[in-house]
Design an enzyme around this catalytic site. Sequence first.
Site, mmCIF file in Angstrom:
data_model
loop_
_atom_site.group_PDB
_atom_site.id
_atom_site.type_symbol
_atom_site.label_atom_id
_atom_site.label_comp_id
_atom_site.label_asym_id
_atom_site.label_seq_id
_atom_site.Cartn_x
_atom_site.Cartn_y
_atom_site.Cartn_z
ATOM 1 N N ARG A 13 -5.505 17.269 -46.810
ATOM 2 C CA ARG A 13 -6.298 16.174 -47.382
ATOM 3 C C ARG A 13 -7.256 16.705 -48.445
ATOM 4 O O ARG A 13 -7.044 16.528 -49.639
ATOM 5 C CB ARG A 13 -7.062 15.440 -46.264
ATOM 6 C CG ARG A 13 -7.620 14.068 -46.670
ATOM 7 C CD ARG A 13 -8.926 14.132 -47.409
ATOM 8 N NE ARG A 13 -9.975 14.797 -46.633
ATOM 9 C CZ ARG A 13 -11.166 15.069 -47.129
ATOM 10 N NH1 ARG A 13 -11.469 14.768 -48.388
ATOM 11 N NH2 ARG A 13 -12.082 15.699 -46.398
ATOM 12 N N ASP A 14 -8.277 17.401 -48.036
ATOM 13 C CA ASP A 14 -9.292 17.888 -48.970
ATOM 14 C C ASP A 14 -8.703 18.901 -49.938
ATOM 15 O O ASP A 14 -9.050 18.936 -51.122
ATOM 16 C CB ASP A 14 -10.440 18.526 -48.181
ATOM 17 C CG ASP A 14 -11.723 18.665 -48.994
ATOM 18 O OD1 ASP A 14 -11.668 18.530 -50.229
ATOM 19 O OD2 ASP A 14 -12.777 18.904 -48.392
ATOM 20 N N HIS A 207 -18.780 21.308 -42.290
ATOM 21 C CA HIS A 207 -17.732 21.264 -43.318
ATOM 22 C C HIS A 207 -18.316 21.971 -44.539
ATOM 23 O O HIS A 207 -19.238 21.463 -45.181
ATOM 24 C CB HIS A 207 -17.382 19.811 -43.639
ATOM 25 C CG HIS A 207 -16.408 19.647 -44.755
ATOM 26 N ND1 HIS A 207 -15.088 19.310 -44.540
ATOM 27 C CD2 HIS A 207 -16.550 19.756 -46.097
ATOM 28 C CE1 HIS A 207 -14.463 19.231 -45.713
ATOM 29 N NE2 HIS A 207 -15.330 19.494 -46.671
ATOM 30 N N HIS A 209 -18.140 24.347 -48.211
ATOM 31 C CA HIS A 209 -17.449 24.719 -49.445
ATOM 32 C C HIS A 209 -17.993 26.060 -49.936
ATOM 33 O O HIS A 209 -19.073 26.488 -49.541
ATOM 34 C CB HIS A 209 -17.601 23.625 -50.499
ATOM 35 C CG HIS A 209 -16.731 22.442 -50.245
ATOM 36 N ND1 HIS A 209 -15.692 22.083 -51.066
ATOM 37 C CD2 HIS A 209 -16.734 21.534 -49.240
ATOM 38 C CE1 HIS A 209 -15.094 21.006 -50.584
ATOM 39 N NE2 HIS A 209 -15.717 20.651 -49.472
ATOM 40 N N CYS A 240 -14.318 17.864 -54.203
ATOM 41 C CA CYS A 240 -14.472 16.415 -54.264
ATOM 42 C C CYS A 240 -14.363 15.932 -55.704
ATOM 43 O O CYS A 240 -15.085 16.419 -56.583
ATOM 44 C CB CYS A 240 -15.822 16.001 -53.683
ATOM 45 S SG CYS A 240 -16.137 14.225 -53.779
ATOM 46 N N ASN A 249 -12.911 24.737 -50.378
ATOM 47 C CA ASN A 249 -13.469 24.851 -49.037
ATOM 48 C C ASN A 249 -13.545 26.302 -48.594
ATOM 49 O O ASN A 249 -12.918 27.191 -49.184
ATOM 50 C CB ASN A 249 -12.576 24.099 -48.044
ATOM 51 C CG ASN A 249 -12.569 22.607 -48.263
ATOM 52 O OD1 ASN A 249 -13.280 21.862 -47.606
ATOM 53 N ND2 ASN A 249 -11.750 22.147 -49.196
#
Length: 306
Positions: A13-14, A207, A209, A240, A249
């Site tokens: 996803r990310d 979460h 980065h 993002c 990430n």
Amino acid sequence: MREQVSICEVGPRDGLQIAHSHMATDAKICWIRAIAAAGVKEIEVGSFVPPRVIPHLADTPEVVEQCLRIPGLIVQALVPNLRGAQNAYNAGVHKISIPVSVSEGHSMANLNRKPQQSIAMMQEIMAWLKAQPRKVPVVAGCSTAFGCSIDGIVPTTKTVAMAKGLADAGVDQIMLADTVGYAHPAQIKEVVRATREAIGPTLYGLHLHDTCGLGIANALAGLEEGIRAFDACLAGLGGCPYAPGASGNVVTEDLVFMLESMGFATGIDLDRLIAARTLLHEALPDEPMHGQVPKAGIPRTFREAA
């Protein structure tokens, strides 16, 4: 018994949402299967957002359908609103993640609503989910919890207030997200402590980065404050689309190496995890892949702690 640390792989996803090219659905499913085969128990496989918004994830319903057949895998998907939550629920996902921005600038750019409106939306989503016959937990991500590339400094009090609002709305778990990768270890500790004081065990994980190269250091800071759950991304992909300057990430491979070396159990086979990079590279040959451990090779001194 070794203490357990949970890792949710968010690469599908990310990691893919701002990739330079699209990953074919069959290749994506094959990649997810390889990650799961390495021992990753929870994977965020896609996002129930309109395809025009994130074309890379337009195949999420099909990906979810296939991934639900992988034994033992917790299939997670991100949603932006009630309709997305309903679609994810009806698709059969095991867990739903919902991003909520702490900073107003990112909230308007990413979700087109103010932070307080997001709390009201979360109340609506939780009411709908709790009325359904199947229990699907929700993990809410406090995006830009440590800083914002649009608004700049995000005070700790603002992050805590958002987390408290989400906890009061009934979410099951809360992740603090360094969406733009600006955090440093002392800040991680400060915000984690303050948030835990406000919401207790509803604070679930981090979460992170790696924009400024502190992703692993920040994970260690969280670990020292009792955090036992992290999002991470194979090869450090991601970022993002509505957070200017945000890069990938924290690298799953490096995080697993650190945790296992320190004696924490992740249940992940590092060799097989690194091997899954081959499938990613074959599907997206122009995408840069990061990670110090894969570049250096697993040291001869490495042992999964007994």
